[in-house]
Design an enzyme around this catalytic site. Structure first.
Site, PDB file in Angstrom:
ATOM      1  N   HIS A   1     -14.986 -20.190 192.483  1.00 49.06           N
ATOM      2  CA  HIS A   1     -15.433 -18.905 191.911  1.00 49.06           C
ATOM      3  C   HIS A   1     -16.426 -18.162 192.798  1.00 49.06           C
ATOM      4  O   HIS A   1     -17.391 -17.570 192.309  1.00 49.06           O
ATOM      5  CB  HIS A   1     -16.043 -19.124 190.530  1.00 49.06           C
ATOM      6  CG  HIS A   1     -15.057 -19.568 189.486  1.00 49.06           C
ATOM      7  ND1 HIS A   1     -13.728 -19.196 189.500  1.00 49.06           N
ATOM      8  CD2 HIS A   1     -15.212 -20.354 188.379  1.00 49.06           C
ATOM      9  CE1 HIS A   1     -13.112 -19.725 188.458  1.00 49.06           C
ATOM     10  NE2 HIS A   1     -13.982 -20.430 187.766  1.00 49.06           N
TER      11      HIS A   1
ATOM     12  N   HIS B   1     -14.405 -14.348 183.189  1.00 55.61           N
ATOM     13  CA  HIS B   1     -14.428 -15.753 182.780  1.00 55.61           C
ATOM     14  C   HIS B   1     -15.023 -15.922 181.378  1.00 55.61           C
ATOM     15  O   HIS B   1     -15.787 -16.853 181.129  1.00 55.61           O
ATOM     16  CB  HIS B   1     -15.219 -16.564 183.802  1.00 55.61           C
ATOM     17  CG  HIS B   1     -14.876 -18.023 183.852  1.00 55.61           C
ATOM     18  ND1 HIS B   1     -15.115 -18.881 182.795  1.00 55.61           N
ATOM     19  CD2 HIS B   1     -14.308 -18.779 184.815  1.00 55.61           C
ATOM     20  CE1 HIS B   1     -14.727 -20.101 183.126  1.00 55.61           C
ATOM     21  NE2 HIS B   1     -14.220 -20.064 184.340  1.00 55.61           N
TER      22      HIS B   1
ATOM     23  N   TYR C   1     -15.402 -17.018 177.552  1.00 53.08           N
ATOM     24  CA  TYR C   1     -14.962 -18.095 176.665  1.00 53.08           C
ATOM     25  C   TYR C   1     -14.815 -17.496 175.270  1.00 53.08           C
ATOM     26  O   TYR C   1     -15.784 -16.997 174.693  1.00 53.08           O
ATOM     27  CB  TYR C   1     -15.994 -19.215 176.602  1.00 53.08           C
ATOM     28  CG  TYR C   1     -16.164 -20.048 177.844  1.00 53.08           C
ATOM     29  CD1 TYR C   1     -15.794 -21.402 177.848  1.00 53.08           C
ATOM     30  CD2 TYR C   1     -16.741 -19.527 178.998  1.00 53.08           C
ATOM     31  CE1 TYR C   1     -15.988 -22.187 178.972  1.00 53.08           C
ATOM     32  CE2 TYR C   1     -16.926 -20.311 180.126  1.00 53.08           C
ATOM     33  CZ  TYR C   1     -16.546 -21.639 180.102  1.00 53.08           C
ATOM     34  OH  TYR C   1     -16.741 -22.426 181.217  1.00 53.08           O
TER      35      TYR C   1
ATOM     36  N   ASP D   1      -6.848 -27.278 182.111  1.00 49.78           N
ATOM     37  CA  ASP D   1      -7.422 -26.430 183.150  1.00 49.78           C
ATOM     38  C   ASP D   1      -6.305 -26.203 184.157  1.00 49.78           C
ATOM     39  O   ASP D   1      -6.245 -26.847 185.203  1.00 49.78           O
ATOM     40  CB  ASP D   1      -8.641 -27.092 183.798  1.00 49.78           C
ATOM     41  CG  ASP D   1      -9.421 -26.129 184.691  1.00 49.78           C
ATOM     42  OD1 ASP D   1      -9.086 -24.918 184.696  1.00 49.78           O
ATOM     43  OD2 ASP D   1     -10.362 -26.570 185.374  1.00 49.78           O
TER      44      ASP D   1
ATOM     45  N   GLN E   1      -4.994 -18.617 184.044  1.00 46.17           N
ATOM     46  CA  GLN E   1      -5.559 -19.959 183.992  1.00 46.17           C
ATOM     47  C   GLN E   1      -6.040 -20.239 182.581  1.00 46.17           C
ATOM     48  O   GLN E   1      -6.884 -19.515 182.043  1.00 46.17           O
ATOM     49  CB  GLN E   1      -6.745 -20.088 184.968  1.00 46.17           C
ATOM     50  CG  GLN E   1      -7.342 -21.478 185.085  1.00 46.17           C
ATOM     51  CD  GLN E   1      -6.674 -22.333 186.145  1.00 46.17           C
ATOM     52  OE1 GLN E   1      -5.849 -21.849 186.911  1.00 46.17           O
ATOM     53  NE2 GLN E   1      -7.045 -23.604 186.216  1.00 46.17           N
TER      54      GLN E   1
ATOM     55  N   GLU F   1      -7.836 -16.727 182.060  1.00 53.82           N
ATOM     56  CA  GLU F   1      -8.288 -15.999 183.245  1.00 53.82           C
ATOM     57  C   GLU F   1      -7.084 -15.461 184.005  1.00 53.82           C
ATOM     58  O   GLU F   1      -6.394 -16.201 184.696  1.00 53.82           O
ATOM     59  CB  GLU F   1      -9.115 -16.918 184.132  1.00 53.82           C
ATOM     60  CG  GLU F   1     -10.284 -17.595 183.436  1.00 53.82           C
ATOM     61  CD  GLU F   1     -10.728 -18.860 184.146  1.00 53.82           C
ATOM     62  OE1 GLU F   1     -11.062 -18.783 185.350  1.00 53.82           O
ATOM     63  OE2 GLU F   1     -10.703 -19.939 183.512  1.00 53.82           O
TER      64      GLU F   1
END
Length: 350
Positions: A108, A178, A180, A245, A282, A311
């Protein structure tokens, strides 16, 4: 028309940090700061019209400054992983920081990626336009990169991410948000969420490195199969460590924005539909959140599976997998990325 207000949020290395609040005509409310373009709050109604904050994060700027697992932030200059932090462009080798401690990969954007800067910001219609210049050599990347990132909240309940970049030298670019999400309003874990992903294939990873093996495998018959809406908890039960992931290869279609995923939380009725012009998404189910103590908003402790990430981006480690995606940006070219999250509700009983 979306109403926008600006507030003082704190200071970072002598720079003032602002927090913007965007509210649309339906009452949806978004809070985003110019530190790391972080979405700190996203208030969305359930089927009864009750608003709840559906993103993980913190109440104070200091908690973001202390370090966090990219709650709500932009990831760049290159999101996801680069194997060994090394790559070659035009015959020159570049070494980046290997900042993901467990795997030894570049993650990242490095030690100080785009998430750790105060961006220039201005109100732009129904959104906020963030911009900055990433210097040549920043975190080891070549080329001076001019980046803009616009985050908007529309009156038809769309959260819109637009990214644009150009460089004076050949470089690598892959940007994403990113956040959540937990559509229950963080009242429970994510296991009851129903997930559909518009993909027939994944790019599997080596468990030891978290890097793609280079294969492109069918999801058929596996725990990764979300071609039809599937209970996330049931899929997790099919994984030895309940972990997700993984990058999904989105189906190609003729639309400029392709359907990527849809998530439904049956108790609240909230639905989030994701569209993007990116080739992959992702899925991360937050299984590593329990590795550290994260005290979030209102003192809430974020444990494993407190939130999930979708993502939209190019495939991980594409710079080493020529058959994946082209993440190289040449001078004279413009990187363009658009992702939209559409919010709605389904009927039903609590």
């Amino acid at each position: 028309m979306t109403q926008i207000t600006k507030h003082f949020f704190g200071e970072h290395q002598g720079q003032e940090v602002s927090l913007y609040t965007l509210t649309n005509k339906n009452g949806l409310r978004l809070c985003v700061t110019d530190y790391g373009c972080i979405i700190t709050q996203l208030w969305v109604p359930d089927r009864n019209g009750e608003l709840a904050d559906i993103v993980l994060g913190f109440d104070e700027l200091a908690s973001y400054q202390a370090g966090h697992p990219f709650f709500g932030a932009i990831a760049g200059r290159c999101a996801n992983r680069i194997g060994g932090g090394r790559f070659s462009l035009k015959g020159q080798e570049y070494q980046l920081a290997c900042n993901e401690a467990p795997t030894g990969q570049h993650l990242h954007g490095g030690v100080r990626g785009f998430d750790k800067y105060v961006w220039r910001s201005e109100v732009d219609g129904d959104g906020i336009l963030f911009s900055r210049v990433s210097a040549d050599g920043e975190e080891g990347y070549p080329g001076e990169l001019w980046v803009t990132h616009r985050i908007a909240l529309t009156d038809d309940n769309r959260l819109v991410f637009d990214y644009s970049a150009h460089s004076d030298r050949t470089t690598v670019v892959n940007l994403t948000n990113h956040s959540y999400y937990n559509l229950s309003g963080q009242r429970q874990d994510i296991c009851q969420h129903q997930l559909q992903i518009n993909a027939d294939f994944i790019t599997p990873t080596d468990p030891a490195t978290s890097l793609p093996t280079g294969e492109v495998l069918s999801v058929a018959g596996s725990a990764f199969d979300f071609r039809q809406a599937t209970c996330l908890g049931e899929a997790m039960a099919r994984r030895p460590d309940r972990d997700f992931d993984i990058n999904y290869v989105l189906r190609r279609d003729s639309e400029s924005l392709r359907f990527a995923a849809e998530v439904t939380e049956p108790n609240s009725g909230r639905v989030m539909r994701v569209l993007t012009n990116q080739p992959g998404v992702q899925l991360y189910n937050g299984f590593k959140l329990s590795n550290k103590h994260w005290e979030g908003k209102g003192g809430e402790i974020y444990r494993a599976f407190a939130g999930f990430c979708l993502e939209a981006q190019a495939f991980p480690d594409s710079i080493h997998q020529p058959h994946f995606c082209d993440v190289v940006l040449q001078p004279g070219e413009t990187y363009q990325h658009r992702t939209e999250h559409h919010f709605s509700v389904i009927d039903g009983q609590e």
